[in-house]
Design a protein around this motif. Structure first.
Motif, PDB file in Angstrom:
ATOM      1  N   LEU A   8     -16.668  21.881  31.447  1.00 63.25           N
ATOM      2  CA  LEU A   8     -15.655  22.534  32.269  1.00 63.25           C
ATOM      3  C   LEU A   8     -14.997  23.700  31.553  1.00 63.25           C
ATOM      4  CD1 LEU A   8     -13.905  19.266  33.507  1.00 63.25           C
ATOM      5  CD2 LEU A   8     -15.710  20.528  34.645  1.00 63.25           C
ATOM      6  N   ASN A   9     -15.514  24.089  30.389  1.00 66.43           N
ATOM      7  CA  ASN A   9     -14.802  25.049  29.557  1.00 66.43           C
ATOM      8  C   ASN A   9     -15.105  26.513  29.882  1.00 66.43           C
ATOM      9  OD1 ASN A   9     -13.684  22.870  28.274  1.00 66.43           O
ATOM     10  ND2 ASN A   9     -15.122  22.892  26.570  1.00 66.43           N
ATOM     11  N   ASN A  10     -16.354  26.912  29.786  1.00 67.16           N
ATOM     12  CA  ASN A  10     -16.706  28.316  29.957  1.00 67.16           C
ATOM     13  C   ASN A  10     -16.614  28.762  31.410  1.00 67.16           C
ATOM     14  OD1 ASN A  10     -17.156  28.902  27.292  1.00 67.16           O
ATOM     15  ND2 ASN A  10     -19.329  28.372  27.361  1.00 67.16           N
ATOM     16  N   SER A  11     -16.369  30.053  31.595  1.00 66.22           N
ATOM     17  CA  SER A  11     -16.315  30.634  32.934  1.00 66.22           C
ATOM     18  C   SER A  11     -17.710  30.743  33.510  1.00 66.22           C
ATOM     19  CB  SER A  11     -15.662  32.019  32.886  1.00 66.22           C
ATOM     20  OG  SER A  11     -15.866  32.711  34.097  1.00 66.22           O
ATOM     21  N   ILE A  12     -17.832  30.550  34.810  1.00 63.18           N
ATOM     22  CA  ILE A  12     -19.129  30.654  35.468  1.00 63.18           C
ATOM     23  C   ILE A  12     -19.688  32.067  35.359  1.00 63.18           C
ATOM     24  CG2 ILE A  12     -18.148  31.194  37.732  1.00 63.18           C
ATOM     25  CD1 ILE A  12     -20.414  29.555  38.982  1.00 63.18           C
ATOM     26  N   SER A  13     -18.811  33.052  35.183  1.00 68.78           N
ATOM     27  CA  SER A  13     -19.266  34.439  35.079  1.00 68.78           C
ATOM     28  C   SER A  13     -20.203  34.627  33.883  1.00 68.78           C
ATOM     29  CB  SER A  13     -18.080  35.392  34.960  1.00 68.78           C
ATOM     30  OG  SER A  13     -17.329  35.132  33.790  1.00 68.78           O
ATOM     31  N   LEU A  14     -20.025  33.838  32.832  1.00 68.67           N
ATOM     32  CA  LEU A  14     -20.899  33.936  31.665  1.00 68.67           C
ATOM     33  C   LEU A  14     -22.336  33.541  32.014  1.00 68.67           C
ATOM     34  CD1 LEU A  14     -18.605  32.454  28.868  1.00 68.67           C
ATOM     35  CD2 LEU A  14     -19.328  34.822  29.117  1.00 68.67           C
ATOM     36  N   PHE A  15     -22.468  32.603  32.941  1.00 65.86           N
ATOM     37  CA  PHE A  15     -23.803  32.151  33.325  1.00 65.86           C
ATOM     38  C   PHE A  15     -24.494  33.171  34.229  1.00 65.86           C
ATOM     39  CE2 PHE A  15     -21.566  28.426  31.968  1.00 65.86           C
ATOM     40  CZ  PHE A  15     -22.523  27.676  31.313  1.00 65.86           C
ATOM     41  N   PHE A  16     -23.707  34.005  34.902  1.00 65.83           N
ATOM     42  CA  PHE A  16     -24.282  35.105  35.664  1.00 65.83           C
ATOM     43  C   PHE A  16     -24.772  36.199  34.712  1.00 65.83           C
ATOM     44  CE2 PHE A  16     -22.152  33.283  39.321  1.00 65.83           C
ATOM     45  CZ  PHE A  16     -22.975  33.640  40.378  1.00 65.83           C
ATOM     46  N   LYS A  17     -23.968  36.501  33.685  1.00 66.51           N
ATOM     47  CA  LYS A  17     -24.321  37.576  32.750  1.00 66.51           C
ATOM     48  C   LYS A  17     -25.483  37.177  31.848  1.00 66.51           C
ATOM     49  CE  LYS A  17     -19.559  39.328  32.578  1.00 66.51           C
ATOM     50  NZ  LYS A  17     -18.353  39.502  31.719  1.00 66.51           N
ATOM     51  N   HIS A  18     -25.540  35.921  31.450  1.00 63.91           N
ATOM     52  CA  HIS A  18     -26.599  35.420  30.562  1.00 63.91           C
ATOM     53  C   HIS A  18     -27.392  34.383  31.350  1.00 63.91           C
ATOM     54  CE1 HIS A  18     -24.336  37.431  27.394  1.00 63.91           C
ATOM     55  NE2 HIS A  18     -23.261  36.801  27.828  1.00 63.91           N
ATOM     56  N   SER A  19     -28.464  34.831  32.017  1.00 67.85           N
ATOM     57  CA  SER A  19     -29.074  34.001  33.054  1.00 67.85           C
ATOM     58  C   SER A  19     -30.467  33.482  32.732  1.00 67.85           C
ATOM     59  CB  SER A  19     -29.123  34.787  34.374  1.00 67.85           C
ATOM     60  OG  SER A  19     -29.719  36.064  34.194  1.00 67.85           O
ATOM     61  N   THR A  20     -30.867  33.478  31.453  1.00 68.66           N
ATOM     62  CA  THR A  20     -32.134  32.835  31.114  1.00 68.66           C
ATOM     63  C   THR A  20     -31.867  31.368  30.774  1.00 68.66           C
ATOM     64  OG1 THR A  20     -32.018  33.305  28.727  1.00 68.66           O
ATOM     65  CG2 THR A  20     -32.995  35.000  30.156  1.00 68.66           C
ATOM     66  N   LEU A  21     -32.919  30.576  30.809  1.00 63.73           N
ATOM     67  CA  LEU A  21     -32.773  29.155  30.491  1.00 63.73           C
ATOM     68  C   LEU A  21     -32.268  28.977  29.064  1.00 63.73           C
ATOM     69  CD1 LEU A  21     -33.109  26.174  31.105  1.00 63.73           C
ATOM     70  CD2 LEU A  21     -35.546  26.391  30.563  1.00 63.73           C
ATOM     71  N   ARG A  22     -32.786  29.759  28.139  1.00 64.83           N
ATOM     72  CA  ARG A  22     -32.360  29.662  26.743  1.00 64.83           C
ATOM     73  C   ARG A  22     -30.866  29.973  26.601  1.00 64.83           C
ATOM     74  NH1 ARG A  22     -35.274  29.969  22.178  1.00 64.83           N
ATOM     75  NH2 ARG A  22     -37.080  30.853  23.250  1.00 64.83           N
ATOM     76  N   GLU A  23     -30.420  31.025  27.296  1.00 67.64           N
ATOM     77  CA  GLU A  23     -29.007  31.417  27.207  1.00 67.64           C
ATOM     78  C   GLU A  23     -28.102  30.365  27.823  1.00 67.64           C
ATOM     79  OE1 GLU A  23     -29.329  36.302  27.302  1.00 67.64           O
ATOM     80  OE2 GLU A  23     -29.478  35.164  29.179  1.00 67.64           O
ATOM     81  N   HIS A  24     -28.529  29.739  28.912  1.00 65.63           N
ATOM     82  CA  HIS A  24     -27.735  28.663  29.508  1.00 65.63           C
ATOM     83  C   HIS A  24     -27.613  27.484  28.550  1.00 65.63           C
ATOM     84  CE1 HIS A  24     -27.527  29.593  34.087  1.00 65.63           C
ATOM     85  NE2 HIS A  24     -27.389  30.685  33.366  1.00 65.63           N
ATOM     86  N   ILE A  25     -28.718  27.146  27.898  1.00 63.79           N
ATOM     87  CA  ILE A  25     -28.694  26.046  26.938  1.00 63.79           C
ATOM     88  C   ILE A  25     -27.709  26.341  25.817  1.00 63.79           C
ATOM     89  CG2 ILE A  25     -30.057  24.855  25.176  1.00 63.79           C
ATOM     90  CD1 ILE A  25     -32.473  25.150  27.108  1.00 63.79           C
ATOM     91  N   GLU A  26     -27.733  27.591  25.326  1.00 63.07           N
ATOM     92  CA  GLU A  26     -26.814  27.986  24.256  1.00 63.07           C
ATOM     93  C   GLU A  26     -25.363  27.952  24.720  1.00 63.07           C
ATOM     94  OE1 GLU A  26     -28.225  31.795  23.098  1.00 63.07           O
ATOM     95  OE2 GLU A  26     -29.939  31.022  21.945  1.00 63.07           O
ATOM     96  N   LEU A  27     -25.109  28.379  25.952  1.00 59.36           N
ATOM     97  CA  LEU A  27     -23.745  28.344  26.482  1.00 59.36           C
ATOM     98  C   LEU A  27     -23.253  26.911  26.640  1.00 59.36           C
ATOM     99  CD1 LEU A  27     -23.872  31.129  29.217  1.00 59.36           C
ATOM    100  CD2 LEU A  27     -22.402  31.110  27.202  1.00 59.36           C
ATOM    101  N   LEU A  28     -24.108  26.037  27.119  1.00 60.66           N
ATOM    102  CA  LEU A  28     -23.720  24.638  27.304  1.00 60.66           C
ATOM    103  C   LEU A  28     -23.517  23.939  25.972  1.00 60.66           C
ATOM    104  CD1 LEU A  28     -26.198  23.773  30.183  1.00 60.66           C
ATOM    105  CD2 LEU A  28     -23.714  23.796  30.356  1.00 60.66           C
ATOM    106  N   ASP A  29     -24.404  24.200  25.020  1.00 58.58           N
ATOM    107  CA  ASP A  29     -24.296  23.586  23.704  1.00 58.58           C
ATOM    108  C   ASP A  29     -23.125  24.165  22.925  1.00 58.58           C
ATOM    109  OD1 ASP A  29     -25.396  21.717  21.855  1.00 58.58           O
ATOM    110  OD2 ASP A  29     -26.058  23.409  20.645  1.00 58.58           O
ATOM    111  N   ASP A  30     -22.716  25.371  23.298  1.00 61.43           N
ATOM    112  CA  ASP A  30     -21.645  26.097  22.611  1.00 61.43           C
ATOM    113  C   ASP A  30     -20.322  25.363  22.702  1.00 61.43           C
ATOM    114  OD1 ASP A  30     -20.797  28.422  21.205  1.00 61.43           O
ATOM    115  OD2 ASP A  30     -19.761  29.084  23.003  1.00 61.43           O
ATOM    116  N   LYS A  31     -20.168  24.486  23.680  1.00 62.80           N
ATOM    117  CA  LYS A  31     -18.876  23.848  23.919  1.00 62.80           C
ATOM    118  C   LYS A  31     -18.480  22.887  22.808  1.00 62.80           C
ATOM    119  CE  LYS A  31     -20.396  19.807  26.589  1.00 62.80           C
ATOM    120  NZ  LYS A  31     -21.783  19.842  26.205  1.00 62.80           N
ATOM    121  N   TYR A  32     -19.465  22.451  22.025  1.00 63.18           N
ATOM    122  CA  TYR A  32     -19.161  21.434  21.028  1.00 63.18           C
ATOM    123  C   TYR A  32     -18.539  21.983  19.757  1.00 63.18           C
ATOM    124  CZ  TYR A  32     -22.079  18.518  23.987  1.00 63.18           C
ATOM    125  OH  TYR A  32     -22.593  17.840  25.041  1.00 63.18           O
TER     126      TYR A  32
END
Length: 413
Positions: free
Chosen positions: A373-397
């Motif tokens: 629930l941390n990052n803004s959804i706009s980040l997932f629009f700007k970085h829209s590859t599977l690898r980038e999504h994984i990094e954004l999701l893992d980034d929360k830790y």
């Protein structure tokens, strides 16, 4: 449509005419206006929480967004039926129609839940003080049930734009009283109950997920992407399996230097995401009829799944697959949502059948399965590859929250 007792959620962007009704209407009537955080409309968890916390009574949104919101509320309330959610939480739903030049709303239809299982919901009937007629190319009324262009008259027509004669070119004076009507550019027809139905556009403008899109602007952008592009056609298609509308671009080029990846990158640099075609089909030559003119009926029908696989095979990273359990978990969410068996790590969400609405659904799946629930959804629009999504999701830790600063309101933006 709302009164001084209502609590209104400000949902529409400033480029949309309803934005004026939400802001100015509330100031005039004295309603309570609730402003969302940046990109808050894309986050169903946040939006539903705001609606509950503020006890909002009025929302104005496109049908696709409304269905996403009700589906989200249904899932969190352990209900499978979005329509049942509407019955429980909503006291009234109205379909409202009008070009911006007719002061936001001219035609409306009150939707009765018991009768909602109809193929098409009508636009409805004119509001008090408004008029509507269906005319042919000679400005003559068409027979009942026949399709013609929608003309709107009455008190809501704009006087015009400052230093712009656009509206003057679309005004028509008809009837013996020389009444002023606005030429909408939309096609419609009246049924036997005097209900107006939408039947498409006179020009090549299309409506996709609530957004009016000028096809010509997209085609011109693609033509400018390379000197080796000799022709281009963009059409709107429908995917029955995903029940999603999407754009397909047919591009004529005889050289291998023109690729789907290059054209998409160029389009993304100049156009909003919702205007970038989901599929690009490259052809050496467009089909022609006996008269030597383009034959649109002979253009290859897009099979989204096949095209996606072909695009993947053309990528150098085709065999780069998810390896860790976390990567596989995110990968499986993509496959589930896009109805695919395999996605490479460097695949772009919008290149393999994704859309802005599907990304909102994907974001909800992330929240639901990972409590993310941390990052803004706009980040997932700007970085829209599977690898980038994984990094954004893992980034929360191991990193602090990505908080987005609110921008000051400027009427010129």
């Amino acid at each position: 449509m709302f009164n001084s007792q209502d609590v209104v959620i400000q949902i529409t962007p400033c480029s949309f005419d309803v934005h004026a009704k939400e802001l100015i209407g509330c100031l005039i009537i004295g309603s309570t206006l609730v402003m969302l955080k940046p990109h808050g409309i894309l986050d169903m968890f946040y939006l539903s929480a705001v609606i509950e916390r503020t006890t909002a009574t009025y929302l104005h949104m496109v049908p696709t967004l409304m269905m996403m919101l009700t589906e989200y509320i249904s899932s969190t309330a352990e209900r499978a039926d979005a329509l049942q959610t509407c019955r429980v939480f909503v006291t009234g739903v109205y379909n409202v129609y009008a070009p911006a030049e007719c002061t936001i709303a001219a035609i409306y239809h009150s939707i009765v839940f018991e009768r909602i299982n109809v193929p098409v919901i009508p636009l409805g009937r004119p509001l008090p003080g408004r008029k509507c007629c269906i005319l042919d190319e000679y400005l003559q009324p068409v027979p009942l049930g026949s399709i013609g262009e929608i003309f709107i008259g009455g008190i809501g027509i704009f006087s015009g734009y400052l230093n712009n004669c656009f509206i003057e070119d679309r005004l028509t004076y008809i009837t013996e009283k020389r009444e002023k009507y606005y030429k909408s550019g939309d096609l419609g027809k009246f049924d036997t109950n005097s209900q107006l139905h939408f039947c498409g556009r006179v020009d090549f403008q299309v409506k996709l997920r609530g957004q009016r899109i000028e096809i010509g602007e997209i085609e011109q952008t693609i033509m400018n992407s390379s000197a080796n592009v000799s022709n281009c056609i963009v059409v709107k298609c429908y995917n029955d399996e995903q029940q999603q509308e999407y754009l397909v671009a047919y591009v004529q080029s005889t050289t291998q230097t023109v690729t789907e990846k290059n054209i998409r990158s160029y389009c993304l640099s100049l156009l909003p995401v919702y205007m970038v075609p989901s599929v690009f089909i490259l052809l050496d030559k467009f089909p022609q009829n006996k008269n030597g003119k383009l034959d649109r009926k002979q253009l290859p029908k897009p099979d989204l799944c096949i095209l996606i696989r072909e695009n993947e095979k053309n990528e150098q990273d085709y065999n780069e697959k998810a390896k860790t359990n976390f990567e596989k978990q995110v990968h499986n969410l993509w496959c589930q949502l896009l109805d695919l068996k395999q996605v490479s790590l460097n695949s772009n969400f919008f290149s393999i059948g994704g859309s802005s609405l599907l990304l909102i659904k994907l974001f909800y799946l992330y929240q639901n399965q990972n409590n993310f629930l941390n990052n803004s959804i706009s980040l997932f629009f700007k970085h829209s590859t599977l690898r980038e999504h994984i990094e954004l999701l893992d980034d929360k830790y191991d990193r602090p929250l990505h908080m987005e600063k609110w921008k000051s309101f400027n009427i010129e933006e």
